[in-house]
Design a protein around this motif. Structure first.
Motif, PDB file in Angstrom:
ATOM      1  N   ILE A  98      37.579  71.448 -12.204  1.00 16.51           N
ATOM      2  CA  ILE A  98      36.169  71.495 -11.515  1.00 16.51           C
ATOM      3  C   ILE A  98      36.659  71.834  -9.924  1.00 16.51           C
ATOM      4  O   ILE A  98      37.461  71.675  -9.486  1.00 16.51           O
ATOM      5  N   ALA A  99      35.654  73.096  -9.560  1.00 16.24           N
ATOM      6  CA  ALA A  99      35.725  73.505  -8.147  1.00 16.24           C
ATOM      7  C   ALA A  99      34.807  72.886  -7.324  1.00 16.24           C
ATOM      8  O   ALA A  99      33.563  73.113  -7.818  1.00 16.24           O
ATOM      9  N   ASN A 100      34.885  72.767  -6.003  1.00 16.09           N
ATOM     10  CA  ASN A 100      33.951  72.468  -5.099  1.00 16.09           C
ATOM     11  C   ASN A 100      33.768  73.644  -4.223  1.00 16.09           C
ATOM     12  O   ASN A 100      34.354  73.911  -3.288  1.00 16.09           O
ATOM     13  N   ARG A 101      32.773  74.445  -4.839  1.00 14.27           N
ATOM     14  CA  ARG A 101      32.803  75.889  -4.320  1.00 14.27           C
ATOM     15  C   ARG A 101      31.721  76.299  -3.469  1.00 14.27           C
ATOM     16  O   ARG A 101      30.405  76.147  -3.829  1.00 14.27           O
ATOM     17  N   ALA A 102      31.994  76.914  -2.357  1.00  7.75           N
ATOM     18  CA  ALA A 102      30.620  77.658  -1.673  1.00  7.75           C
ATOM     19  C   ALA A 102      30.532  79.152  -1.849  1.00  7.75           C
ATOM     20  O   ALA A 102      31.443  79.759  -2.443  1.00  7.75           O
ATOM     21  N   PHE A 103      29.180  79.428  -1.923  1.00 10.30           N
ATOM     22  CA  PHE A 103      28.767  80.941  -2.039  1.00 10.30           C
ATOM     23  C   PHE A 103      28.013  81.472  -0.888  1.00 10.30           C
ATOM     24  O   PHE A 103      27.283  80.704  -0.472  1.00 10.30           O
ATOM     25  N   VAL A 104      28.354  82.528  -0.656  1.00  8.61           N
ATOM     26  CA  VAL A 104      27.756  83.358   0.260  1.00  8.61           C
ATOM     27  C   VAL A 104      26.841  84.638  -0.364  1.00  8.61           C
ATOM     28  O   VAL A 104      27.524  85.318  -0.762  1.00  8.61           O
ATOM     29  N   PHE A 105      25.755  84.688  -0.269  1.00  8.82           N
ATOM     30  CA  PHE A 105      24.777  85.649  -0.644  1.00  8.82           C
ATOM     31  C   PHE A 105      24.332  86.708   0.580  1.00  8.82           C
ATOM     32  O   PHE A 105      23.794  86.206   1.449  1.00  8.82           O
ATOM     33  N   ASP A 106      24.166  87.867   0.221  1.00  5.10           N
ATOM     34  CA  ASP A 106      23.802  88.792   1.023  1.00  5.10           C
ATOM     35  C   ASP A 106      22.275  89.166   0.796  1.00  5.10           C
ATOM     36  O   ASP A 106      21.681  88.597  -0.177  1.00  5.10           O
ATOM     37  N   ALA A 107      21.832  89.826   1.741  1.00  7.81           N
ATOM     38  CA  ALA A 107      20.119  90.162   1.429  1.00  7.81           C
ATOM     39  C   ALA A 107      19.798  90.810  -0.001  1.00  7.81           C
ATOM     40  O   ALA A 107      18.627  90.885   0.036  1.00  7.81           O
ATOM     41  N   ARG A 108      20.964  91.343  -0.594  1.00 10.16           N
ATOM     42  CA  ARG A 108      20.723  91.904  -1.780  1.00 10.16           C
ATOM     43  C   ARG A 108      20.708  90.851  -3.064  1.00 10.16           C
ATOM     44  O   ARG A 108      20.507  91.223  -4.174  1.00 10.16           O
ATOM     45  N   GLY A 109      21.083  89.726  -2.453  1.00 12.92           N
ATOM     46  CA  GLY A 109      21.083  88.540  -3.726  1.00 12.92           C
ATOM     47  C   GLY A 109      22.601  88.875  -4.227  1.00 12.92           C
ATOM     48  O   GLY A 109      23.029  88.065  -5.198  1.00 12.92           O
ATOM     49  N   GLU A 110      23.463  89.649  -3.770  1.00 10.10           N
ATOM     50  CA  GLU A 110      24.833  89.395  -4.195  1.00 10.10           C
ATOM     51  C   GLU A 110      25.690  88.607  -3.538  1.00 10.10           C
ATOM     52  O   GLU A 110      25.686  88.316  -2.307  1.00 10.10           O
ATOM     53  N   ILE A 111      26.720  87.920  -4.540  1.00 11.17           N
ATOM     54  CA  ILE A 111      27.573  87.143  -3.652  1.00 11.17           C
ATOM     55  C   ILE A 111      28.829  87.916  -3.383  1.00 11.17           C
ATOM     56  O   ILE A 111      29.474  88.788  -3.836  1.00 11.17           O
ATOM     57  N   VAL A 112      28.919  87.767  -2.017  1.00  7.28           N
ATOM     58  CA  VAL A 112      29.949  88.386  -1.173  1.00  7.28           C
ATOM     59  C   VAL A 112      31.088  87.623  -0.641  1.00  7.28           C
ATOM     60  O   VAL A 112      32.118  88.166  -0.023  1.00  7.28           O
ATOM     61  N   ALA A 113      31.103  86.371  -0.898  1.00  5.58           N
ATOM     62  CA  ALA A 113      32.304  85.424  -0.763  1.00  5.58           C
ATOM     63  C   ALA A 113      32.147  84.189  -1.354  1.00  5.58           C
ATOM     64  O   ALA A 113      30.980  83.594  -1.563  1.00  5.58           O
ATOM     65  N   ARG A 114      33.300  83.595  -1.765  1.00 11.10           N
ATOM     66  CA  ARG A 114      33.161  82.165  -2.371  1.00 11.10           C
ATOM     67  C   ARG A 114      34.366  81.505  -1.553  1.00 11.10           C
ATOM     68  O   ARG A 114      35.342  82.242  -1.240  1.00 11.10           O
ATOM     69  N   TYR A 115      34.311  80.152  -1.342  1.00 12.42           N
ATOM     70  CA  TYR A 115      35.319  79.400  -0.853  1.00 12.42           C
ATOM     71  C   TYR A 115      35.462  78.183  -1.815  1.00 12.42           C
ATOM     72  O   TYR A 115      34.524  77.263  -1.666  1.00 12.42           O
ATOM     73  N   ASP A 116      36.383  77.639  -2.204  1.00 11.54           N
ATOM     74  CA  ASP A 116      36.809  76.427  -2.764  1.00 11.54           C
ATOM     75  C   ASP A 116      37.283  75.523  -1.694  1.00 11.54           C
ATOM     76  O   ASP A 116      38.373  75.486  -1.073  1.00 11.54           O
ATOM     77  N   LYS A 117      36.588  74.385  -1.538  1.00 12.11           N
ATOM     78  CA  LYS A 117      37.149  73.421  -0.738  1.00 12.11           C
ATOM     79  C   LYS A 117      38.782  73.193  -0.941  1.00 12.11           C
ATOM     80  O   LYS A 117      39.137  72.702  -1.818  1.00 12.11           O
ATOM     81  N   ILE A 118      39.512  72.836   0.526  1.00 15.55           N
ATOM     82  CA  ILE A 118      40.859  72.899   0.388  1.00 15.55           C
ATOM     83  C   ILE A 118      41.290  71.313   0.404  1.00 15.55           C
ATOM     84  O   ILE A 118      42.211  70.908  -0.389  1.00 15.55           O
ATOM     85  N   HIS A 119      40.701  70.947   1.197  1.00 16.32           N
ATOM     86  CA  HIS A 119      41.254  69.500   1.616  1.00 16.32           C
ATOM     87  C   HIS A 119      40.356  68.308   0.770  1.00 16.32           C
ATOM     88  O   HIS A 119      39.069  68.256   0.888  1.00 16.32           O
ATOM     89  N   MET A 120      41.151  67.596   0.128  1.00 16.87           N
ATOM     90  CA  MET A 120      40.430  66.656  -0.738  1.00 16.87           C
ATOM     91  C   MET A 120      40.000  65.175   0.020  1.00 16.87           C
ATOM     92  O   MET A 120      40.971  64.697   0.495  1.00 16.87           O
ATOM     93  N   PHE A 121      39.152  64.772  -0.240  1.00 17.09           N
ATOM     94  CA  PHE A 121      38.546  63.432   0.447  1.00 17.09           C
ATOM     95  C   PHE A 121      39.182  62.209  -0.280  1.00 17.09           C
ATOM     96  O   PHE A 121      38.334  61.480  -0.891  1.00 17.09           O
TER      97      PHE A 121
END
Length: 288
Positions: A98-121
């Motif tokens: 399982i990934a704890n993943r961020a998504f960034v969408f542009d104004a077209r609704g397209e995913i332009v970036a992903r980021y999986d949390k690096i440091h575990m709590f």
């Protein structure tokens, strides 16, 4: 380098265990942020669902191509013509991981970036509060910067904010705005939330935008809230001063980042050095 002023929003949520209910809340809050003039909108960590039990989480888990929050966020970004930053959701990452993943969408609704949390709590706090994120999530291995026409933005998630090196690398790569969307516990939030956000802003000469979860959640946890937007001089320019669902906005001028770095150029002035440990014998200890 981006210099255009824009309005940013941070959405404070109280995500429960049902993704569809959380999507309804997300949809309402995004519309509110748009009505306030926001062109960049950020949501907290675990926007889609806050579920502490791994077995229960696995029951609703989807790959990102089938995840309803990803689909809804894409449509919201396209509909409103905004940059929508989903602070994170849990997604199936293959091989039972399982990934704890961020998504960034542009104004077209397209995913332009992903980021999986690096440091575990993985921590043991007072009063028996204990967390082991590494038992559920696979840590990320790659940092990320998103270069929009209006700002260069570094991505982080929650516990990442305690690791300055991540944000310093992003700042040195030109990031004018840093992000740490979170689900901070009430206990750690009361102790450290504000000072950590302000410290990352000051030491990097960057804006910091951090949307937060807040309040008592269906899975029993309690999060701190207090979503923040901090300027490059370390001043809080917007805050949800409570743990209730809310939207905060602030105008971001990327040129203020360059101005702060020109006044205090610590990123340029940093120097490599060696560390020497000097051992002092017990015999040298002062006696009363």
């Amino acid at each position: 380098m981006a210099t255009q002023t824009f309005r940013a929003a941070a959405i404070q949520m109280r995500s429960g265990v049902d993704p569809q209910s959380n999507i309804a809340d997300l949809t309402e809050r995004v519309a509110e942020a748009v009505s306030l003039g926001a062109e960049y909108i950020q949501t907290p960590e675990m926007t889609g669902a806050l579920i502490g039990d791994r077995a229960s989480l696995m029951e609703i888990l989807r790959g990102e191509n089938d995840d309803p929050v990803v689909q809804a966020a894409s449509e919201l970004a396209r509909k409103h013509g905004i940059c929508l930053h989903i602070g994170s959701i849990a997604v199936a990452a293959g091989g039972g991981k399982i990934a704890n993943r961020a998504f960034v969408f542009d104004a077209r609704g397209e995913i332009v970036a992903r980021y999986d949390k690096i440091h575990m709590f993985d921590v043991d706090l007072d009063n028996g509060e204990s967390w082991r994120e590494s038992a559920t999530y696979e840590p990320g291995r790659h940092a990320a910067i998103v270069a929009f026409p209006f700002v260069r933005m570094g991505l982080g998630i929650c516990y990442d904010v305690r690791f300055p090196d991540l944000f310093q690398k992003q700042a040195r790569a030109g990031a004018q705005m840093l992000t740490a969307p979170a689900a901070f516990t009430r206990q750690t939030g009361e102790a450290h939330w504000h000072v950590l956000q302000r410290a990352r802003a000051i030491e990097n000469g960057a804006f910091v935008v951090s949307a937060a979860q807040g309040g008592k959640h269906e899975d029993g946890r309690e999060t701190y809230g207090h979503s923040l937007i901090v300027d490059p001089w370390g001043r809080i320019i917007a805050e949800a001063d409570h743990n209730e669902p809310a939207v905060i906005v602030a105008d971001i001028d990327p040129a203020a980042s360059a101005a702060a770095r020109a006044k205090i150029p610590n990123l340029k002035n940093d120097r490599a050095f060696d560390l020497e440990a000097v051992e002092v014998p017990e015999s040298a200890r002062a006696r009363a």
